[in-house]
Design a protein around this motif. Sequence first.
Motif, short mmCIF file in Angstrom:
data_model
loop_
_atom_site.label_atom_id
_atom_site.label_comp_id
_atom_site.label_asym_id
_atom_site.label_seq_id
_atom_site.Cartn_x
_atom_site.Cartn_y
_atom_site.Cartn_z
N LYS A 272 -31.27 21.37 58.58
CA LYS A 272 -31.67 22.65 59.46
C LYS A 272 -33.64 22.79 59.59
O LYS A 272 -34.04 22.38 59.00
CB LYS A 272 -31.44 24.15 59.17
CG LYS A 272 -31.49 25.42 59.35
CD LYS A 272 -31.22 26.54 58.69
CE LYS A 272 -29.31 26.83 58.13
NZ LYS A 272 -29.57 27.98 57.18
N GLY A 273 -33.53 23.41 61.44
CA GLY A 273 -35.10 23.01 61.56
C GLY A 273 -35.82 21.20 62.50
O GLY A 273 -36.78 21.46 62.47
N ARG A 274 -34.45 21.20 61.94
CA ARG A 274 -35.07 19.18 62.04
C ARG A 274 -33.79 18.60 63.18
O ARG A 274 -33.91 17.75 63.95
CB ARG A 274 -34.85 18.12 60.65
CG ARG A 274 -36.34 18.51 60.44
CD ARG A 274 -36.57 17.55 58.66
NE ARG A 274 -34.99 17.09 58.42
CZ ARG A 274 -33.74 15.88 58.40
NH1 ARG A 274 -34.81 15.27 58.84
NH2 ARG A 274 -32.61 15.85 57.32
N PHE A 275 -32.93 18.75 63.19
CA PHE A 275 -31.80 18.56 63.77
C PHE A 275 -31.39 19.65 64.98
O PHE A 275 -30.58 21.06 64.65
CB PHE A 275 -29.96 18.49 63.09
CG PHE A 275 -30.29 17.20 62.38
CD1 PHE A 275 -31.49 16.71 62.04
CD2 PHE A 275 -28.95 15.84 61.86
CE1 PHE A 275 -31.62 15.47 61.10
CE2 PHE A 275 -29.24 15.23 61.03
CZ PHE A 275 -30.76 14.36 60.33
N THR A 276 -30.64 19.71 66.44
CA THR A 276 -30.05 19.97 66.97
C THR A 276 -28.62 19.93 67.59
O THR A 276 -28.23 18.71 68.19
CB THR A 276 -30.65 20.56 68.21
OG1 THR A 276 -31.99 21.14 67.01
CG2 THR A 276 -30.51 21.38 68.95
#
Length: 121
Positions: free
Chosen positions: A64-68
Amino acid sequence: VQLQASGGGLVQAGGSLRLSCAASGRTFSNYAVGWFRQAPGKDRTFVADISRSGGTTYYADSVKGRFTISRDNAKSTVYLQMNSLKSEDTAVYYCAAGTGLSALEYRYNYWGQGTQVTVSS
């Protein structure tokens, strides 16, 4: 539906990669899509998933917060943008399609072949 995952490779810690999951064979927009990964010697685990329209997404806490995750239904493709990569992200990444959002593998009917991501520290 047939799924083809691509985009893996070798990257240094802190770098980025974008994985793609291209679908064929059935109406892609009828399926939610998830990404899972399997590190050496470990079980396969949930990474992220996206609803049929792309309006809802979920992520594992570890990414979370690094991958989209995103999708382009016109191109029948789902993407996983991975930033700030860490050595612990090293794994084979799989995409899977199913009828609904889920972090559970058995809820997905179709699986791609996997693409290797290696993050060097």
